[in-house]
Write a protein that holds these residues in place. Structure first.
Motif, PDB file in Angstrom:
ATOM      1  N   PRO A 135       0.829  -1.214   0.000  1.00 56.73           N
ATOM      2  CA  PRO A 135       0.000   0.000   0.000  1.00 56.73           C
ATOM      3  C   PRO A 135       0.865   1.266   0.000  1.00 56.73           C
ATOM      4  N   PHE A 136       0.364   2.273  -0.702  1.00 61.15           N
ATOM      5  CA  PHE A 136       1.141   3.512  -0.853  1.00 61.15           C
ATOM      6  C   PHE A 136       1.387   4.186   0.489  1.00 61.15           C
ATOM      7  N   GLN A 137       0.412   4.144   1.382  1.00 64.60           N
ATOM      8  CA  GLN A 137       0.571   4.799   2.675  1.00 64.60           C
ATOM      9  C   GLN A 137       1.680   4.152   3.485  1.00 64.60           C
ATOM     10  N   VAL A 138       1.823   2.821   3.369  1.00 59.69           N
ATOM     11  CA  VAL A 138       2.887   2.137   4.094  1.00 59.69           C
ATOM     12  C   VAL A 138       4.258   2.535   3.531  1.00 59.69           C
ATOM     13  N   VAL A 139       4.347   2.602   2.207  1.00 61.86           N
ATOM     14  CA  VAL A 139       5.606   2.999   1.585  1.00 61.86           C
ATOM     15  C   VAL A 139       5.986   4.422   2.002  1.00 61.86           C
ATOM     16  N   ALA A 140       5.024   5.342   1.920  1.00 62.27           N
ATOM     17  CA  ALA A 140       5.299   6.733   2.293  1.00 62.27           C
ATOM     18  C   ALA A 140       5.704   6.833   3.757  1.00 62.27           C
ATOM     19  N   LEU A 141       5.035   6.059   4.610  1.00 63.99           N
ATOM     20  CA  LEU A 141       5.360   6.092   6.027  1.00 63.99           C
ATOM     21  C   LEU A 141       6.771   5.584   6.283  1.00 63.99           C
ATOM     22  N   LEU A 142       7.143   4.468   5.646  1.00 62.40           N
ATOM     23  CA  LEU A 142       8.478   3.902   5.859  1.00 62.40           C
ATOM     24  C   LEU A 142       9.569   4.840   5.323  1.00 62.40           C
ATOM     25  N   VAL A 143       9.340   5.436   4.146  1.00 58.07           N
ATOM     26  CA  VAL A 143      10.331   6.349   3.585  1.00 58.07           C
ATOM     27  C   VAL A 143      10.489   7.582   4.470  1.00 58.07           C
ATOM     28  N   GLY A 144       9.366   8.124   4.926  1.00 63.05           N
ATOM     29  CA  GLY A 144       9.435   9.308   5.778  1.00 63.05           C
ATOM     30  C   GLY A 144      10.137   9.040   7.094  1.00 63.05           C
ATOM     31  N   LEU A 145       9.811   7.927   7.735  1.00 63.25           N
ATOM     32  CA  LEU A 145      10.469   7.604   9.005  1.00 63.25           C
ATOM     33  C   LEU A 145      11.955   7.336   8.807  1.00 63.25           C
ATOM     34  N   TYR A 146      12.319   6.770   7.649  1.00 60.71           N
ATOM     35  CA  TYR A 146      13.742   6.538   7.375  1.00 60.71           C
ATOM     36  C   TYR A 146      14.477   7.869   7.224  1.00 60.71           C
ATOM     37  N   ILE A 147      13.848   8.820   6.546  1.00 62.11           N
ATOM     38  CA  ILE A 147      14.491  10.130   6.364  1.00 62.11           C
ATOM     39  C   ILE A 147      14.606  10.873   7.684  1.00 62.11           C
ATOM     40  N   LEU A 148      13.584  10.740   8.564  1.00 63.66           N
ATOM     41  CA  LEU A 148      13.565  11.460   9.835  1.00 63.66           C
ATOM     42  C   LEU A 148      14.230  10.681  10.969  1.00 63.66           C
ATOM     43  N   ARG A 149      14.994   9.656  10.649  1.00 59.34           N
ATOM     44  CA  ARG A 149      15.593   8.827  11.693  1.00 59.34           C
ATOM     45  C   ARG A 149      16.578   9.643  12.528  1.00 59.34           C
ATOM     46  N   HIS A 150      16.881   9.145  13.720  1.00 58.25           N
ATOM     47  CA  HIS A 150      17.740   9.836  14.664  1.00 58.25           C
ATOM     48  C   HIS A 150      19.180   9.834  14.154  1.00 58.25           C
ATOM     49  N   PRO A 151      19.970  10.871  14.495  1.00 60.80           N
ATOM     50  CA  PRO A 151      21.370  10.914  14.041  1.00 60.80           C
ATOM     51  C   PRO A 151      22.210   9.708  14.479  1.00 60.80           C
TER      52      PRO A 151
END
Length: 946
Positions: free
Chosen positions: A905-921
């Protein structure tokens, strides 16, 4: 061994925030050691009075070391924005006893660095004894230092400061500056001019709500009320003669104290009629009696015919809306008060204001030493530009041309001349045909009353094959871009007249033309970026007015190089000119003007000149400066009262010539039409349905300016060519280093706003503020699961930003900014290059130096262009198989991503990509990402260049 640097203060720094100020601090670097001063908030003239001490490892190496003092702006993100630097060589330092406080101009770090201001420092080296004294003073006497600093600051405010700048060599070492002279004996350097607006509160009815009378409160409420004594000298009758010849050359002298006005002289006339008005300013009134003296012009001494005295206490006050005061017949008297046997004069006297309709044409006491001929050039007048239109000649084809040399095939061209304008077509096709075709449009600028004839000539190798005369009265008007059918015209033979053709009427060559007067265009004589009018020439399709613009020209101050100033304002087709006030550098005009506004995105231009045509008719009026005010930046019904700086950019540099006091008010009368105007095209529709080529627009603009100048110059008093050219002033298209820098900084200011957004995103990704990052996580997850909220969120955010910025809205009109134009920092060589003629007249060494400099600048631009091309070529290389392994990896990756996105599902893909980009340093690597490394390895065509 120690090195001490005393940081005193800075002056005239470059503003860095939206409030026109900055938060400066200084970082001092010496021998890999750095120290920072305190931050001074919201100031352009900070004061620190701090001392920094550095260790010198070896005294023998001091001459090879440098001290760098960098002035930075604290933007709150931990990084300082560069504002300038001072670099000192260790060889220029001396002991503490011989050192003194010095002012240094801030230097650039790079070629395009934007720098302004000076820094005050004191640098010296310390031996062991000096070091002990310095440490003791820093520890035990902080209060004394503070009191001394306050004492120095107070003394500086009372006494002028002399700043001696350090001369900087072309490279390497700096020359040691002479110490600044202290005390009152030193010569103070010239103060830097202020280019900002100064808000004022003049005593005008619009602000004080004083109701002097109905005329002033409604029409003249933006100027200060000025009282005048008006004397209207109408005529005289039955005057006695004084000469033995029996003739009389009468004139009238109106005298009030030391001021007197004289009428024109009428020769041999015992019943003269003058009809002249005199106005004496109330603040120049030096007597309580007005004298009206009739004199007879004589060669040696003028004879007095008679006089009339009027007590000012008996003079009535006239209210502006009332009718004129009726003039009275009065008997002339001798000096002792006895009446003449015969001789009367008819005149009227009253007190009034500048709202009186007799004021503009009256002789005024401000111009009391001007002759009657020179008085014409001092009056206040209103002018109107001619209603220009484009004349279009569509040349289609010709038939049955008769060549001069029949053995040679003709190569016909068409020459069209209208007034001083001439255009020529290319040779007709097919070549050598007697029935050529052109299909070419020729445009001219036409000015009413359209009396000139259109002369059309068919030529072959410079020889005429026939001509045609078309009067403009027979030309069709086209204001809507409609299709008008062409016509066939009979050509006259060379040298033949129309009567001869009518008698023969056997055979003639023909021309197929379409001639129209395109009144649907707006003839552009101003640059579009600061134009004052976009209305078409045809009144039928002009839009209704949306409001009124009112301008009050109050006064000026500190004018330099003039004793006869006057103002000219232009908005739309209406030009206004104030009266000329003589022998003053602080004129008080107090004149008000009104314009109808048809488009809010237009510019009002006000310029100040020196009148050089009062006595010397051969000179040109000197420009003192001008002001531009954009109507759309004005709030409705708000009265703006400011002193505007006047400056002129010359080859010697930027010169400030004083300040002009203006009052501006914009009143909207049609809110709906004004709001709709923002969605309409800037120019009339014909500019878009039948566009005009850019190169042709420049030719037509030059002719339009010439026609406007010719029309305004034929008025009385004339608006001369130098005045019209300065107000219109089309920007030069020639290269200018100053303009290039200004445009570069405009681009960098736009990029800086984008970089601030990038810094905010980077802070989110780096978790600099965990609370903000968590809020972004929540917002992102919400938008992923509720995508219908994305657009409402974006526009709501824009609304919130606009609402937040409302409190920072400008409170004053925009004006000419020499700092934005880099005019205040341009050096003499840049200005000399800018004002150079084309082609250049400079010597070859100077041209070679400028050429090398231009090569350097364009070399950097060339490098940037190459970098942009490289990035685009790498993007194209993804699928071009130039690197087969890279393309193979990319298409396999694209296939896998396509399958993954399809089954997930597109929402799952968008969620995973966004969380990967916003991951902690903690989960990030300091090395570049694989995708970035893959992109950088893609080939470009830079390796194919020679």
């Amino acid at each position: 061994m120690k090195l001490a640097v005393e940081l005193i203060e800075a002056a005239n720094l470059l503003p860095k925030d939206s409030r026109g100020a900055s938060n400066p601090f200084v970082e001092i670097h010496f021998n890999n050691e750095s120290q920072r001063s305190q931050t001074r908030h919201i100031t352009l003239d900070p004061s620190w009075n701090e001392t920094f001490v550095f260790s010198v490892p070896d005294s023998s190496l001091l001459a090879n070391l440098t001290i760098t003092a960098s002035v930075l702006h604290d933007s709150g993100d931990g990084r300082g924005q560069f504002m300038g630097q001072v670099v000192l060589s260790g060889s220029s330092l001396g002991p503490a006893v011989s050192s003194s406080i010095q002012w240094f101009p801030l230097e650039k770090r790079f070629f395009f660095s934007r720098v302004r201001g000076e820094l005050c420092l004191r640098a010296y080296y310390l031996d062991e004894e000096d070091e002990l004294i310095l440490n003791t003073s820093l520890k035990k006497e902080p209060e004394k230092s503070k009191n001394d600093a306050e004492e120095v600051k107070t003394k500086k405010q009372k006494e002028p400061v002399t700043r001696v700048f350090q001369a900087v060599a072309a490279g390497g070492d700096k020359k040691k500056a002479a110490p600044a002279p202290s005390g009152k004996g030193g010569a103070a350097g010239p103060a830097k001019p202020d280019y900002n607006l100064i808000e004022t509160s003049p005593s005008i009815p619009a602000l004080t709500r004083e109701r002097v009378n109905s005329k002033i409160s409604s029409t003249y409420d933006l100027v200060e009320v000025m009282q005048y004594l008006f004397v209207y000298v109408v005529k005289a009758r039955d005057l006695p003669t004084k000469d033995i010849t029996g003739f009389l050359d009468p004139f009238v002298e109106v005298k009030l104290g030391n001021y007197k006005g004289i009428t024109k002289i009428l020769e041999k006339n015992n019943n003269p009629v003058w009809g002249q008005v005199f106005a004496f300013s109330q603040h120049q009134t030096q007597a309580d009696t007005l004298e009206v003296i009739v004199k007879d012009k004589d060669v040696l001494l003028d004879d007095i015919v008679g006089r009339v005295k009027v007590n000012l206490t008996d003079v009535p006050h006239r209210t502006a809306p009332d009718g004129p005061i009726a003039p009275l017949w009065r008997w002339l008297e001798y000096k002792d008060g006895t009446k003449l046997r015969h001789g009367e004069i008819n005149f009227a006297v009253w007190f009034g204001t500048q709202a009186d309709e007799a004021f503009p044409d009256a002789w005024q006491s401000d111009a009391h030493d001007v002759s009657y001929t020179g008085l014409i050039n001092t009056r206040s007048k209103v002018y109107f530009s001619p209603r220009l239109a484009y004349l279009r000649v569509s040349v289609l084809q010709a038939q049955d041309l008769v060549p001069v040399d029949k053995s040679k095939p003709p190569n016909a061209t068409l020459k069209v001349q209208y007034g001083q304008q001439s255009r020529k077509t290319r040779p007709g096709t097919p070549s050598g045909s007697v029935n050529p075709t052109w299909n070419e449009d020729l445009l001219f600028v036409a000015c009413p009353p359209f009396k000139d004839q259109l002369v059309i000539t068919v030529e072959d190798s410079g020889q005429s094959l026939g001509r045609l005369l078309v009067p403009l009265s027979s030309v069709a008007r086209n204001d809507q871009g409609k299709r008008i059918p062409p016509k066939w015209y009979n050509l006259l033979k060379p040298g033949a007249t129309i009567d001869e053709v009518k008698r023969e009427e056997r055979f003639s060559s023909k021309l197929h033309l379409k001639i129209t007067l395109d009144t649907g265009y707006h003839v552009i004589e101003e640059p579009v970026q600061y134009s004052s009018n976009f209305q078409p020439a045809s009144k039928k399709i002009q839009k209704s007015a949306i409001g009124l613009l009112e301008l009050g020209v109050l006064s000026a101050r500190n004018l330099t190089g003039t004793k006869a100033p006057y103002c000219v304002a232009r908005y739309g087709p209406k030009w206004v000119r104030t009266r000329t006030l003589l022998n003053t550098t602080t004129p008080r005009w107090n004149e008000q003007f009104t314009w109808e506004v048809f488009d809010p995105c237009t510019i009002l231009t006000v310029a100040v000149f020196e009148n050089c045509h009062i006595s010397d008719k051969g000179s040109t009026d000197k420009k003192l400066g001008k002001v531009r005010i954009r109507i759309s930046t004005l709030q409705t019904d708000k009265v703006y009262t400011h002193f505007y700086p006047l400056f002129v950019l010359q080859q010697s540099g930027l010169k400030k010539n004083g300040e002009v006091h203006l009052v501006v008010r914009f009143t909207c009368t049609a809110w709906a039409n004004m709001l709709v105007q923002y969605g309409r095209p800037l120019l009339p529709k014909m500019h878009y349905s039948q566009p005009i080529a850019i190169m042709l627009q420049d030719q037509l603009r030059s002719r339009a300016i010439a026609l406007v100048t010719e029309r305004l110059g034929s008025a009385e008093p004339p608006l001369r060519k130098e005045v019209v050219d300065y107000i219109i002033e089309v920007p030069s298209q020639m290269w200018s280093m100053r303009k290039s820098k200004a445009n570069f900084y405009r681009v960098t200011s736009i990029i800086s706003s984008l970089s601030s957004i990038g810094k905010w995103i980077n802070n989110i990704l780096q978790w600099k503020n965990p609370f903000t990052t968590l809020l972004v996580h929540v917002l992102f997850i919400t938008l992923v699961f509720f995508p219908e909220l994305i657009l409402p969120t974006v526009f709501l955010y824009l609304f919130a930003i606009g609402l937040y910025n409302y409190r920072f809205r400008p409170s004053r009109p925009l004006h000419l900014d020499p700092r934005l134009a880099q005019a205040d920092v341009a050096n003499s060589d840049e200005l000399d290059e800018e004002f150079d003629t084309f082609p250049t007249t400079k010597n070859m060494d100077l041209v070679r130096m400028r050429y090398d400099r231009l090569r350097t600048v364009w070399g950097r631009i060339q490098t940037v262009a190459g970098d942009i091309a490289t990035q685009w070529e790498r993007f194209n290389a993804l699928l071009s198989w130039r690197d087969p392994r890279a393309t193979r990896l990319f298409i396999i990756f694209s296939l896998l991503v396509a399958v993954l996105v399809y089954v997930t599902p597109f929402q799952v893909v968008a969620l995973l990509v966004g969380l990967y980009i916003l991951r902690h340093p903690k989960f990030r690597s300091k090395s570049p990402s694989p995708s970035f490394n893959f992109y950088k390895r893609l080939p470009s065509r830079s390796d194919m260049l020679l």
